[in-house]
Structure formats: C-alpha cells, structure tokens
Design a protein around this motif. Structure first.
Motif, PDB file in Angstrom:
ATOM      1  N   ASP A  81       0.813  -1.210   0.000  1.00 58.12           N
ATOM      2  CA  ASP A  81       0.000   0.000   0.000  1.00 58.12           C
ATOM      3  C   ASP A  81       0.852   1.268   0.000  1.00 58.12           C
ATOM      4  O   ASP A  81       0.345   2.357  -0.316  1.00 58.12           O
ATOM      5  N   TRP A  82       2.125   1.146   0.357  1.00 60.77           N
ATOM      6  CA  TRP A  82       3.027   2.299   0.362  1.00 60.77           C
ATOM      7  C   TRP A  82       3.573   2.610  -1.022  1.00 60.77           C
ATOM      8  O   TRP A  82       4.201   3.660  -1.223  1.00 60.77           O
ATOM      9  N   ILE A  83       3.374   1.740  -1.988  1.00 57.70           N
ATOM     10  CA  ILE A  83       3.944   1.940  -3.322  1.00 57.70           C
ATOM     11  C   ILE A  83       3.609   3.316  -3.900  1.00 57.70           C
ATOM     12  O   ILE A  83       4.507   4.024  -4.371  1.00 57.70           O
ATOM     13  N   PRO A  84       2.333   3.766  -3.889  1.00 64.20           N
ATOM     14  CA  PRO A  84       2.045   5.083  -4.464  1.00 64.20           C
ATOM     15  C   PRO A  84       2.800   6.223  -3.782  1.00 64.20           C
ATOM     16  O   PRO A  84       3.174   7.203  -4.438  1.00 64.20           O
ATOM     17  N   THR A 110      -1.357  -2.386 -10.220  1.00 62.89           N
ATOM     18  CA  THR A 110      -2.556  -1.562 -10.083  1.00 62.89           C
ATOM     19  C   THR A 110      -2.291  -0.339  -9.212  1.00 62.89           C
ATOM     20  O   THR A 110      -2.727   0.779  -9.530  1.00 62.89           O
ATOM     21  N   LEU A 111      -1.533  -0.518  -8.134  1.00 58.79           N
ATOM     22  CA  LEU A 111      -1.211   0.590  -7.242  1.00 58.79           C
ATOM     23  C   LEU A 111      -0.250   1.596  -7.878  1.00 58.79           C
ATOM     24  O   LEU A 111      -0.141   2.730  -7.405  1.00 58.79           O
ATOM     25  N   SER A 112       0.429   1.195  -8.944  1.00 59.47           N
ATOM     26  CA  SER A 112       1.433   2.061  -9.566  1.00 59.47           C
ATOM     27  C   SER A 112       0.928   2.793 -10.799  1.00 59.47           C
ATOM     28  O   SER A 112       1.644   3.632 -11.354  1.00 59.47           O
ATOM     29  N   ARG A 113      -0.307   2.507 -11.234  1.00 57.96           N
ATOM     30  CA  ARG A 113      -0.829   3.069 -12.473  1.00 57.96           C
ATOM     31  C   ARG A 113      -2.076   3.903 -12.193  1.00 57.96           C
ATOM     32  O   ARG A 113      -2.911   3.552 -11.368  1.00 57.96           O
ATOM     33  N   TYR A 114      -2.184   5.015 -12.941  1.00 53.81           N
ATOM     34  CA  TYR A 114      -3.360   5.869 -12.814  1.00 53.81           C
ATOM     35  C   TYR A 114      -4.557   5.255 -13.547  1.00 53.81           C
ATOM     36  O   TYR A 114      -4.412   4.363 -14.386  1.00 53.81           O
ATOM     37  N   ARG A 119      -5.241   2.099  -9.851  1.00 52.25           N
ATOM     38  CA  ARG A 119      -5.948   2.824  -8.788  1.00 52.25           C
ATOM     39  C   ARG A 119      -5.044   3.806  -8.067  1.00 52.25           C
ATOM     40  O   ARG A 119      -5.335   4.226  -6.954  1.00 52.25           O
ATOM     41  N   ARG A 120      -3.944   4.205  -8.703  1.00 52.67           N
ATOM     42  CA  ARG A 120      -3.084   5.221  -8.099  1.00 52.67           C
ATOM     43  C   ARG A 120      -3.746   6.582  -8.236  1.00 52.67           C
ATOM     44  O   ARG A 120      -4.285   6.923  -9.293  1.00 52.67           O
ATOM     45  N   SER A 121      -3.690   7.382  -7.181  1.00 47.95           N
ATOM     46  CA  SER A 121      -4.291   8.711  -7.195  1.00 47.95           C
ATOM     47  C   SER A 121      -3.269   9.744  -7.655  1.00 47.95           C
ATOM     48  O   SER A 121      -2.103   9.704  -7.260  1.00 47.95           O
ATOM     49  N   TRP A 122      -3.721  10.697  -8.481  1.00 45.80           N
ATOM     50  CA  TRP A 122      -2.849  11.751  -8.994  1.00 45.80           C
ATOM     51  C   TRP A 122      -2.408  12.682  -7.877  1.00 45.80           C
ATOM     52  O   TRP A 122      -3.234  13.165  -7.108  1.00 45.80           O
ATOM     53  N   ARG A 140      -0.644   8.979 -18.250  1.00 42.30           N
ATOM     54  CA  ARG A 140      -0.506   7.518 -18.295  1.00 42.30           C
ATOM     55  C   ARG A 140       0.668   7.097 -19.163  1.00 42.30           C
ATOM     56  O   ARG A 140       1.340   6.117 -18.888  1.00 42.30           O
ATOM     57  N   GLU A 141       0.905   7.870 -20.230  1.00 40.73           N
ATOM     58  CA  GLU A 141       2.023   7.550 -21.102  1.00 40.73           C
ATOM     59  C   GLU A 141       3.344   8.101 -20.545  1.00 40.73           C
ATOM     60  O   GLU A 141       4.401   7.515 -20.752  1.00 40.73           O
ATOM     61  N   ALA A 142       3.276   9.246 -19.876  1.00 40.95           N
ATOM     62  CA  ALA A 142       4.495   9.907 -19.408  1.00 40.95           C
ATOM     63  C   ALA A 142       5.103   9.226 -18.193  1.00 40.95           C
ATOM     64  O   ALA A 142       6.307   9.279 -17.985  1.00 40.95           O
ATOM     65  N   ILE A 143       4.272   8.605 -17.375  1.00 41.50           N
ATOM     66  CA  ILE A 143       4.757   8.043 -16.116  1.00 41.50           C
ATOM     67  C   ILE A 143       4.429   6.561 -16.057  1.00 41.50           C
ATOM     68  O   ILE A 143       3.278   6.179 -15.875  1.00 41.50           O
TER      69      ILE A 143
END
Length: 233
Positions: A81-84, A110-114, A119-122, A140-143
């Motif tokens: 859960d700390w990944i983001p 999933t935690l690492s992608r917007y 489900r990563r929060s901006w 999504r493409e840049a990061i």
C-alpha cells in the motif's frame, strides 16, 4: 557502465544493456548522494531491510532525482500500500520483495498506475516539484514506473511464468540467499538453486523483461552478466 545486447525490455525503449546498481540500507542522505555520484546506473533504497523511515526515504529519492540517477525502492510484501507514496516522492520504480503469486504482482501494478489502468491517485506530478513538471495531460504515457518482482520463494519459482506474464512489469529480480533457503536446503551453490536462477533469466527474456540479480563483488557481477542478468546490484 553499460554494454550492448539485443533484446528490448517489454514496455520500454531501452536496449538490452547491463545496468549496474548501488544499494543503500543505512538511511543516510549523504550515503545515497555518494552512491548517486559513484557512476551507478541506478540506486536502490531498501525499505524492507534498511533503516529508512518514509520521510528519509523520500528525501533520498529526491536526492537521486536531482543527481539524475534512476532510483528504485524495495518494498516488503506487507507494505505494498506504500507503493504510491514512494512513487509520489519520485521513485522510478519499486522492487517487490518475496513475491510468490501473480496476483501479488497484479496488485502492485494496479497501485502504480493511474486510472483507468490502475488505482493510483494523482498527486500533482511525479516528483512533487522536484525535477520534471508533468501535468495530467498524457500522464498515463508519461509516467510508467518500473515494477520489479523478486523471485525468492519456492512458490514464486513454481509460479514464475504466470508472474513474468503480468502486464506492466519491467523485470524479474532474484533474491539469491532467500531463494537458496527456500529450495529445501539445496544451498546457493547447488543444482536445484542454479536451475531456478537460470530459469528466471530464461523466462524474463522470453517475456522481453529485465532479469536482475544481487552480486557480492565485481567478479560475481561479471559472472551474472555472462549468464544473462541485465540489472546487477
């Protein structure tokens, strides 16, 4: 500090080159800066075994950002859960300790992608004001953080092909000592252990992702590179 090869990792534009990494467990900003200035291709921040509270890890990540050195954080399996938060601090990716199942890796991706990919929060930019100023346009493409599962359990070896096939991962790392302990007392120099290690290289290359290994000295690093590992700490 790189050497040319022929296979490009899945989902990246990098060639199949050896990246040599430096590793920090001390929780020291000065130590991390020294590693960043050593010529290493990447620096690892050990949040599994090291002495890093989150705020200190975040500062060390930003030091790596300012030095222009790629930075990964190793995260224990009970703290995914700390990944983001590590990514918000500016980490270029995370190394997932003690992976045994594809579902664990899928959760980390999933935690690492917007959204809608995850489900990563901006949080206002990858580095929160340090370094690049990415906006929400094309984020999504840049990061695309590197997600690097570690194979170091017998169950992980058993599910190796499923783990390697998870969309969004950039490589497979080996935890050599823990893997040796897991192979029913086979020991790190024996056939069963070596077969598992070589299978990680083979499966990673089949999936066009990077195999990674930890070395104890230069000779050991050269040996792993000759076997086919492309990230070597």
């Amino acid at each position: 500090m790189t050497t040319s090869g022929e296979v490009a990792p899945r989902g990246t534009n990098e060639a199949d080159q050896v990246r040599l990494g430096a590793w920090s467990i001390l929780g020291s900003r000065g130590g991390v800066e020294a590693l960043c200035r050593s010529g290493a291709d990447f620096v690892g921040i050990d949040a599994q075994h090291g002495f890093f509270a989150f705020d200190e890890a975040a500062l060390c990540i930003q030091i790596a950002n300012l030095c222009g050195v790629r930075c990964f954080v190793r995260v224990p399996i009970d703290q995914y859960d700390w990944i983001p938060r590590y990514l918000d601090a500016g980490a270029d990716g995370v190394i997932l300790a003690m992976v045994s199942k594809a579902a664990e890796v899928e959760r980390a991706v999933t935690l690492s992608r917007y959204q809608p990919l995850g489900r990563r929060s901006w949080a206002g930019g990858k580095r929160n004001g340090v370094g690049e100023g990415t906006t929400g346009v094309g984020v999504r493409e840049a990061i695309a953080p590197e997600i690097l599962p570690m194979i170091e359990t017998a169950e992980g070896v058993g599910h190796l092909k499923e783990i390697a096939a998870v969309p969004g991962i950039a490589g497979l790392y080996v935890g050599p000592v823990d893997l040796g302990l897991a192979m029913e007392g086979s020991g790190t120099g024996e056939a069963l252990w070596r077969e598992a290690v070589e299978s990680v290289v083979a499966v990673a290359r089949e999936n066009r992702i990077r195999p990674g290994m930890f070395a104890i000295d230069g000779d050991d690093a050269r040996n792993w590179a000759a076997i086919g590992f492309r990230d070597i700490v």
